[in-house]
Design a protein around this motif. Structure first.
Motif, PDB file in Angstrom:
ATOM      1  N   ASP A 119      88.633  63.909  40.417  1.00  0.00           N
ATOM      2  CA  ASP A 119      88.067  64.007  41.758  1.00  0.00           C
ATOM      3  C   ASP A 119      87.140  65.188  42.008  1.00  0.00           C
ATOM      4  OD1 ASP A 119      89.966  65.959  41.617  1.00  0.00           O
ATOM      5  OD2 ASP A 119      91.019  65.395  43.439  1.00  0.00           O
ATOM      6  N   ASN A 120      86.837  65.995  41.038  1.00  0.00           N
ATOM      7  CA  ASN A 120      86.001  67.162  41.269  1.00  0.00           C
ATOM      8  C   ASN A 120      84.561  66.857  40.863  1.00  0.00           C
ATOM      9  OD1 ASN A 120      84.675  69.816  40.569  1.00  0.00           O
ATOM     10  ND2 ASN A 120      86.604  70.560  41.443  1.00  0.00           N
ATOM     11  N   GLN A 121      83.648  66.846  41.827  1.00  0.00           N
ATOM     12  CA  GLN A 121      82.262  66.476  41.563  1.00  0.00           C
ATOM     13  C   GLN A 121      81.567  67.446  40.613  1.00  0.00           C
ATOM     14  OE1 GLN A 121      80.702  63.621  42.521  1.00  0.00           O
ATOM     15  NE2 GLN A 121      82.745  63.040  43.230  1.00  0.00           N
ATOM     16  N   TYR A 122      81.881  68.728  40.711  1.00  0.00           N
ATOM     17  CA  TYR A 122      81.259  69.712  39.818  1.00  0.00           C
ATOM     18  C   TYR A 122      81.737  69.530  38.380  1.00  0.00           C
ATOM     19  CZ  TYR A 122      79.695  71.924  44.091  1.00  0.00           C
ATOM     20  OH  TYR A 122      79.101  72.163  45.291  1.00  0.00           O
ATOM     21  N   HIS A 125      79.906  66.673  36.940  1.00  0.00           N
ATOM     22  CA  HIS A 125      78.546  67.073  36.566  1.00  0.00           C
ATOM     23  C   HIS A 125      78.537  67.812  35.222  1.00  0.00           C
ATOM     24  CE1 HIS A 125      74.416  68.331  36.903  1.00  0.00           C
ATOM     25  NE2 HIS A 125      74.786  69.577  36.734  1.00  0.00           N
TER      26      HIS A 125
END
Length: 153
Positions: A119-122, A125
């Motif tokens: 769930d962590n967008q960074y 990326h």
């Protein structure tokens, strides 16, 4: 485990009484379930107040059945929640790879690609961009295997 107390002992006895009292309960693995590995990974950044280390947690399903799970403190102190999540993804990917190899050894090589949910967008990326940036170079050595075997969702 290093310093068990009476509370730990009584909790262990409760677990054993539960297991003894419910022998018919267990994990169910249906034969018609699809052979796809699905994993859910998460971390709790700086959750230990003493060591300031993050906790990694994951659970892995084969079809609809839970086959592997873990909750463990990370080996190093993460500088950000993104780093903690990335390390959790790396640990989960290693477990997925091991399970995939085990299924191949059991002659079940016809399963579909594994899915990894996080769930962590960074962290997503960083995982999708194989070029390490200045701020993520310190993670490179610890998580190199994950970077080479990233599973995209």
């Amino acid at each position: 485990m290093a310093n068990p107390t009476i509370v730990h002992h009584s909790t262990a006895l409760k677990v054993l009484r539960y297991i003894k009292g419910a022998p018919s309960l267990g994990l169910f693995y249906p034969t018609d379930s699809p052979l796809q590995i699905k994993a859910y990974s998460d971390s709790d950044w700086v959750s230990c107040p003493d060591t300031r280390r993050s906790v990694t947690g994951f659970c892995i399903y084969l079809g609809n059945s839970l086959i592997s799970w873990k909750s463990k403190k990370q080996k190093t102190v993460a500088r950000s929640s993104c780093e903690a999540e990335y390390r959790a993804m790396a640990l989960t990917t290693c477990e997925i790879n091991w399970l995939s190899y085990m299924l191949q050894d059991l002659q079940h090589s016809s399963f579909t690609s594994a899915l990894l949910y996080y769930d962590n967008q960074y962290a997503i990326h960083i995982a999708s961009n194989h070029v390490f940036h200045e701020r993520t170079k310190h993670i490179e050595l610890d998580c190199q295997q994950f970077v080479n075997n990233v599973i995209e969702v």
